[in-house]
Design a protein around this motif. Sequence first.
Motif, PDB file in Angstrom:
ATOM      1  N   GLN A 113       0.835  -1.208   0.000  1.00 15.81           N
ATOM      2  CA  GLN A 113       0.000   0.000   0.000  1.00 15.81           C
ATOM      3  C   GLN A 113       0.867   1.255   0.000  1.00 15.81           C
ATOM      4  O   GLN A 113       0.575   2.232  -0.688  1.00 15.81           O
ATOM      5  CB  GLN A 113      -0.936  -0.006   1.213  1.00 15.81           C
ATOM      6  CG  GLN A 113      -2.007  -1.081   1.156  1.00 15.81           C
ATOM      7  CD  GLN A 113      -2.854  -0.990  -0.098  1.00 15.81           C
ATOM      8  OE1 GLN A 113      -3.235   0.080  -0.534  1.00 15.81           O
ATOM      9  NE2 GLN A 113      -3.126  -2.133  -0.718  1.00 15.81           N
ATOM     10  N   ILE A 128       4.111  -3.073  -9.090  1.00 15.96           N
ATOM     11  CA  ILE A 128       3.531  -2.909  -7.751  1.00 15.96           C
ATOM     12  C   ILE A 128       2.106  -3.442  -7.712  1.00 15.96           C
ATOM     13  O   ILE A 128       1.713  -4.146  -6.773  1.00 15.96           O
ATOM     14  CB  ILE A 128       3.571  -1.421  -7.332  1.00 15.96           C
ATOM     15  CG1 ILE A 128       5.026  -0.988  -7.179  1.00 15.96           C
ATOM     16  CG2 ILE A 128       2.820  -1.201  -6.040  1.00 15.96           C
ATOM     17  CD1 ILE A 128       5.217   0.485  -6.988  1.00 15.96           C
ATOM     18  N   ASP A 129       1.328  -3.161  -8.757  1.00 18.52           N
ATOM     19  CA  ASP A 129      -0.044  -3.673  -8.817  1.00 18.52           C
ATOM     20  C   ASP A 129      -0.047  -5.191  -8.815  1.00 18.52           C
ATOM     21  O   ASP A 129      -0.845  -5.839  -8.128  1.00 18.52           O
ATOM     22  CB  ASP A 129      -0.755  -3.159 -10.075  1.00 18.52           C
ATOM     23  CG  ASP A 129      -1.249  -1.735  -9.869  1.00 18.52           C
ATOM     24  OD1 ASP A 129      -1.327  -1.325  -8.700  1.00 18.52           O
ATOM     25  OD2 ASP A 129      -1.538  -1.055 -10.866  1.00 18.52           O
ATOM     26  N   LYS A 132       2.244   1.862  -3.346  1.00 21.56           N
ATOM     27  CA  LYS A 132       1.218   2.325  -4.266  1.00 21.56           C
ATOM     28  C   LYS A 132       0.987   3.832  -4.106  1.00 21.56           C
ATOM     29  O   LYS A 132       0.703   4.544  -5.065  1.00 21.56           O
ATOM     30  CB  LYS A 132      -0.083   1.572  -3.955  1.00 21.56           C
ATOM     31  CG  LYS A 132      -1.035   1.478  -5.126  1.00 21.56           C
ATOM     32  CD  LYS A 132      -2.141   0.500  -4.779  1.00 21.56           C
ATOM     33  CE  LYS A 132      -3.481   1.044  -5.170  1.00 21.56           C
ATOM     34  NZ  LYS A 132      -4.552   0.224  -4.610  1.00 21.56           N
ATOM     35  N   ARG A 133       1.145   4.317  -2.850  1.00 16.97           N
ATOM     36  CA  ARG A 133       0.806   5.707  -2.591  1.00 16.97           C
ATOM     37  C   ARG A 133       1.938   6.665  -2.911  1.00 16.97           C
ATOM     38  O   ARG A 133       1.703   7.847  -3.178  1.00 16.97           O
ATOM     39  CB  ARG A 133       0.380   5.864  -1.127  1.00 16.97           C
ATOM     40  CG  ARG A 133      -1.118   5.647  -0.950  1.00 16.97           C
ATOM     41  CD  ARG A 133      -1.498   5.445   0.510  1.00 16.97           C
ATOM     42  NE  ARG A 133      -2.899   5.070   0.640  1.00 16.97           N
ATOM     43  CZ  ARG A 133      -3.416   3.927   0.183  1.00 16.97           C
ATOM     44  NH1 ARG A 133      -2.626   3.065  -0.478  1.00 16.97           N
ATOM     45  NH2 ARG A 133      -4.696   3.642   0.343  1.00 16.97           N
ATOM     46  N   LEU A 183       4.779   0.983 -11.732  1.00 19.39           N
ATOM     47  CA  LEU A 183       3.448   0.822 -11.145  1.00 19.39           C
ATOM     48  C   LEU A 183       2.839  -0.546 -11.443  1.00 19.39           C
ATOM     49  O   LEU A 183       2.182  -1.140 -10.604  1.00 19.39           O
ATOM     50  CB  LEU A 183       2.515   1.919 -11.661  1.00 19.39           C
ATOM     51  CG  LEU A 183       2.421   3.163 -10.771  1.00 19.39           C
ATOM     52  CD1 LEU A 183       1.494   4.190 -11.379  1.00 19.39           C
ATOM     53  CD2 LEU A 183       1.933   2.778  -9.376  1.00 19.39           C
ATOM     54  N   ASN A 223       0.654  -6.377  -5.355  1.00 16.95           N
ATOM     55  CA  ASN A 223      -0.516  -6.258  -4.486  1.00 16.95           C
ATOM     56  C   ASN A 223      -1.561  -7.327  -4.793  1.00 16.95           C
ATOM     57  O   ASN A 223      -2.195  -7.864  -3.887  1.00 16.95           O
ATOM     58  CB  ASN A 223      -1.140  -4.867  -4.622  1.00 16.95           C
ATOM     59  CG  ASN A 223      -0.325  -3.833  -3.863  1.00 16.95           C
ATOM     60  OD1 ASN A 223       0.327  -4.159  -2.873  1.00 16.95           O
ATOM     61  ND2 ASN A 223      -0.343  -2.601  -4.338  1.00 16.95           N
TER      62      ASN A 223
END
Lengths: 321, 246
Positions: free
Chosen positions: A30, A45-46, A33-34, A42, A49
């Motif tokens: 998280q 990272i997705d 992501k922020r 990105l 997650n």
Amino acid sequence: MNLDLNNPPTTLLLVGSVVVLLGMATGIGQLLKRQADPRFNLAVIDQFNLRIRAWWLMCSVLAVAFMMGPSATVFLFGGLSFWALREFITLTPTRHSDHRPLALVFLFTPVQYVLVGMDKYSLYSIVIPVYAFLTIPILMAIAGDYKRYLERCAKIFSGLMICVYCLSYAPALLLLPVEEPKSLLLFFILVVTVGDALHYAAEQFVGRHVIAPAISANRTWEGFLVSTGCATMFGAALWWATPFEEVWQAAAMSFVITTMGFFGGLTMSAIKRDRGVQDYGTLVTGHGGVLDRIDSICFAAPIFFHLTRAIVNAAEVTAAG
Amino acid sequence: MLERNSDSSGDERGISRRERASASGDPRPVPAAPAWNDWPAELPNRGMRAFLAALARLISGASVRWIDCQPDTCQRVYFANHTSHLDVLVLWASLPSNVRNLTRPVAAKDYWEKGWVRRYLAMQVFDALLIDRKEIKVHQSPVDLMLKAIGDRQSLIVFPEGHRNTAAEMDEFKSGLYYLAKKRPDLELVPVHIDNVNRVLPRGEFLPLPLLSCITFGPPIWLEAKEPKVEFLRRARESVRRLKDL
């Protein structure tokens, strides 16, 4: 259930560690992501997650099955086997004449898991390697189609062995005569899964000597050594949760199962490459691919079971003597 | 994608759906919507429908793909390749339930009237239109029967090959689809490709295997102005065949 808080059961400690580990991973995901640093990708990272979320889901399902007892766990793995087998057979080119033998193949899934649930080791260890191995080719011969006969036999039988026979040894761990069989199964799944994750991570960063370029372009010997080493240390650190008396035993076991997991993945990739050529790959896209997720568990489970069984039996003999 | 493909392609031709409908001329009998007090008699059939649809999805493990097409309750003709007796069931089960309740398969009378199970399934569950393959009367062509039966609410499932095909390639389409399109140009013709169901239940077997199959719905087609029959049927067949590779 009486809980002694000063001396909690290892299973609970193990579950606690899993929750803490996953919680940390979720937090990191998280945070990543922020933040707005453009150096991070990105999409990766997705992906990360998503994987974490899948692990939460798998752990919850497993935890519920654990709470409901060994039969529920055996049933859960039976369902996984069934789904993996249907994926495998769907990707395997069979002929119309294989229809009835294949019905028998599917029937062996409940047979195997019922025997595991009843703890009939002398039966479930041979029902597929002997009885299925002999009866399936007989039925295929009766069907009277000799075209690529041996090839079809081999493909169908491999599917049954990998998806049903091998995987059924994971829930069979619950019925071994050790103090906390749940911890044993949890230890096994945890080490294999962490090994998987480490192999995946190592593929991205380390290595020069690709093992089999035609099968998997990014599995390297260096990556294998680094990630298996880390997974072995992870397993050794969980030594307190296992029935093994020495730390080196837990470490050796971790080494063996992560190695099997690694090469299990490679073997299944070989099968997928083979299918890919024959253009069957499109059929299962859109499905999560149960087989892709559990291939390392399939390859590691029977070896882990037999080695553990041998160690436990040896310890009993020593204790008795 | 919220905007339906069907609408946009209709607009491109400058003909709205209403105009298409009125262009076809003759007043059609409208089958009444189910009345409010019908439900006690309908309930077991509805339950059976939901149950069978769930069972079919479980056995065939069908993954359903909609490519450039969305589920809709507008009047459509779903036309698909035909390889197994399960095709009807699997295709019908892969539609969302509100669409499914308005969709009637066209099936062969000689097969579905044999035995009470088949007759019950065909009549009460699928609400199938049974077509006599053996004697086709001149004054009541199957196409007219179909159009009469669906009125302006229901949709159809047809298998234009006319029989179960065991070869790898699809057979030529029979001309029924062309006449359907000609008499009702407002119907959306949705191509559907059914993959692997022939392995779930091949011809001549009675026990289905729990393999995974795949149902693909493609973008609707229409009969072009002055398009010859052979040309249209070839195009329709190709629209199903190409879905296999998408």
